[in-house]
Design an enzyme around this catalytic site. Structure first.
Site, PDB file in Angstrom:
ATOM      1  N   SER A 215      13.436  -6.896  37.327  1.00 52.66           N
ATOM      2  CA  SER A 215      12.034  -7.061  36.927  1.00 52.66           C
ATOM      3  C   SER A 215      11.276  -5.765  37.188  1.00 52.66           C
ATOM      4  O   SER A 215      11.570  -5.049  38.150  1.00 52.66           O
ATOM      5  CB  SER A 215      11.417  -8.200  37.742  1.00 52.66           C
ATOM      6  N   CYS A 339       5.033 -17.588  43.028  1.00 46.02           N
ATOM      7  CA  CYS A 339       5.314 -18.206  41.732  1.00 46.02           C
ATOM      8  C   CYS A 339       5.121 -19.707  41.779  1.00 46.02           C
ATOM      9  O   CYS A 339       4.877 -20.350  40.781  1.00 46.02           O
ATOM     10  CB  CYS A 339       6.742 -17.935  41.291  1.00 46.02           C
TER      11      CYS A 339
HETATM   12  N1  PMP Z   1      13.656 -13.849  40.655  1.00 45.42           N
HETATM   13  C1  PMP Z   1      13.114 -13.555  41.844  1.00 45.42           C
HETATM   14  C2  PMP Z   1      13.985 -13.523  43.057  1.00 45.42           C
HETATM   15  C3  PMP Z   1      11.744 -13.289  41.948  1.00 45.42           C
HETATM   16  O1  PMP Z   1      11.207 -13.014  43.142  1.00 45.42           O
HETATM   17  C4  PMP Z   1      10.955 -13.332  40.779  1.00 45.42           C
HETATM   18  C5  PMP Z   1       9.461 -13.064  40.838  1.00 45.42           C
HETATM   19  N2  PMP Z   1       8.760 -13.884  41.721  1.00 45.42           N
HETATM   20  C6  PMP Z   1      11.565 -13.630  39.560  1.00 45.42           C
HETATM   21  C7  PMP Z   1      12.921 -13.876  39.538  1.00 45.42           C
HETATM   22  C8  PMP Z   1      10.785 -13.683  38.282  1.00 45.42           C
HETATM   23  O2  PMP Z   1      10.438 -12.397  37.865  1.00 45.42           O
HETATM   24  P1  PMP Z   1       9.326 -12.136  36.743  1.00 45.42           P
HETATM   25  O3  PMP Z   1       8.010 -12.287  37.413  1.00 45.42           O
HETATM   26  O4  PMP Z   1       9.607 -10.728  36.290  1.00 45.42           O
HETATM   27  O5  PMP Z   1       9.540 -13.114  35.652  1.00 45.42           O
END
Ligand code: PMP
Length: 391
Positions: A215, A339
């Site tokens: 990311s 998230c």
């Molecule tokens: N995987 C992990 C371990 C993360 O910490 C995150 C972001 N919180 C993501 C996936 C998702 O990434 P993105 O915000 O780029 O969609």
């Protein structure tokens, strides 16, 4: 006239997102003002945009010792994870076989696995053991058992994250994938490397990973950009249909400015991963030392964890209360993972935390720009908060 002092803002939520670095901002702006062509256009403006995208492909490939032809751009790691897991299941799992993963994955893997389960796939989820660890033997055995049980090579995919985003726990991906590939080379290995990329150096070949998710916004680039490493020869069923960009793996006009920004961030970071790691490790040690002097503060991230993430609990003060108390003092941390918008993710419980510890958990996530002074102020405020809020 008296000079008013500027209030110091202390940002300690770097696992949620990072402040874009100067280089990334410049690359995005330059690209938006000068290099705004569509990479698919046949004229020079299109060609220049395509060259910019391909240049970043090389930069990211170099950072993980991969072939640039194996790097595909996406809108972020959520899309990379969905594409990796559903794409591999679609390409290799027509008979709905087994997939091995863990119970501590990010929602973008966890929910994707739930979806595949609803579609009829058998999902084997490995939980941390009594010590809060997932060992490489556990992962290999899960693959082995499913193979034995089925009497045929039936596990098509193993998806294990590199670093847990709530506690910083580093999973034994390298050892597990090595063991799996030695015994079952046909089993596809995927790792969500979001919290490890540019923090813990890795080479895809040494990792034995067929697919890796990355990311941009966790490494001081912008949001809405990510990448997928896909080893040559590994197929993924297409998820997005359209103009066949990214060799048909991911249709849609490339987000050229954000891709340029991601390239600039990787370039700025990749020369000093180890130095930054050491610096952040010292910051974590200092913070943990200071917090351990405060009675009633528990540190949930042990020495086996990445120094970039420190999960703590202050039983009796709910996470959101502490989070907002600190926010009023211009200190920004997270409760669990950002998230999940504060909703319990269940991951801390998986690590063996009881409800009191899980309900009061705070995630402090660092970057190499943080300072000893900032962490001292944080610890001081946690101590005050405890005295005031626990009364
Ligand atoms: N995987 C992990 C371990 C993360 O910490 C995150 C972001 N919180 C993501 C996936 C998702 O990434 P993105 O915000 O780029 O969609």
């Amino acid at each position: 006239m008296m000079k008013t002092e500027k209030k110091m803002s202390i940002y300690l939520d770097n696992a949620a997102t990072t402040k874009p670095c100067r280089e990334a901002v410049k690359a995005v702006t330059d690209c938006m003002t000068e290099n705004y062509g569509n990479p698919s256009s046949l004229h020079t403006k299109g060609l220049n945009a395509q060259l910019a995208v391909d240049n970043v492909r090389k930069i990211i490939a170099r950072a993980i010792a991969a072939d640039p032809a194996c790097i595909y751009f996406t809108s972020g790691a959520t899309e990379s994870n969905n594409l990796a897991v559903i794409g591999a299941a679609g390409a290799y799992g027509k008979r709905k076989p087994k997939i091995v993963t863990t119970t501590i994955e990010h929602a973008s893997i966890k929910r994707t696995m739930d979806h595949l389960e609803e579609m009829g796939y058998e999902i084997v989820r490995i939980s941390p053991d009594r010590n809060g660890q997932i060992t490489h033997e556990q992962i290999i055995n899960a693959v082995d058992d499913t193979l034995k049980a089925a009497l045929r090579p039936d596990t098509i995919l193993v998806s294990v994250m590199m670093v847990n985003n709530e506690t910083g726990y580093i999973l034994p991906v390298r050892r597990a994938f090595y063991g799996i590939k030695k015994m079952f080379p046909q089993c596809i290995t995927h790792t969500d490397a979001v919290q490890g990329f540019m923090k813990i150096p890795f080479k895809v070949s040494e990792l034995n990973a067929d697919i890796v998710s990355l990311s941009g916004h966790k490494i001081h680039a912008g949001k809405g950009v990510g990448a997928l490493y896909l080893k040559k020869g590994i197929r993924l069923e297409q998820r997005i249909f359209g103009g066949s960009q990214e060799k048909g793996i991911r249709s849609g006009t490339e987000n050229v400015p954000m891709i340029a920004g991601m390239g600039a961030a990787v370039k700025a970071l990749c020369g000093n991963i180890n130095q930054r790691y050491e610096k952040v490790q010292k910051l974590k040690n200092m913070l943990c030392q200071r917090l351990s002097e405060i009675e009633g503060v528990y540190i949930n991230s042990g020495e086996e964890c990445s120094p970039y993430i420190v999960n703590i609990s202050v039983p009796g003060i709910r996470s959101e209360i502490m989070l907002h108390y600190l926010e009023e003092r211009d200190i920004y941390v997270s409760s669990g993972s950002a998230c999940s918008k504060g909703a319990k993710s269940g991951v801390l419980t998986e690590f063996g935390l009881n409800d009191r510890l899980a309900d009061s958990a705070l995630r402090i996530s660092l970057c190499s720009e943080n300072t000893v002074q900032e962490l001292r102020i944080l610890a001081e405020n946690i101590e005050y908060a405890k005295e005031r809020l626990l009364k």
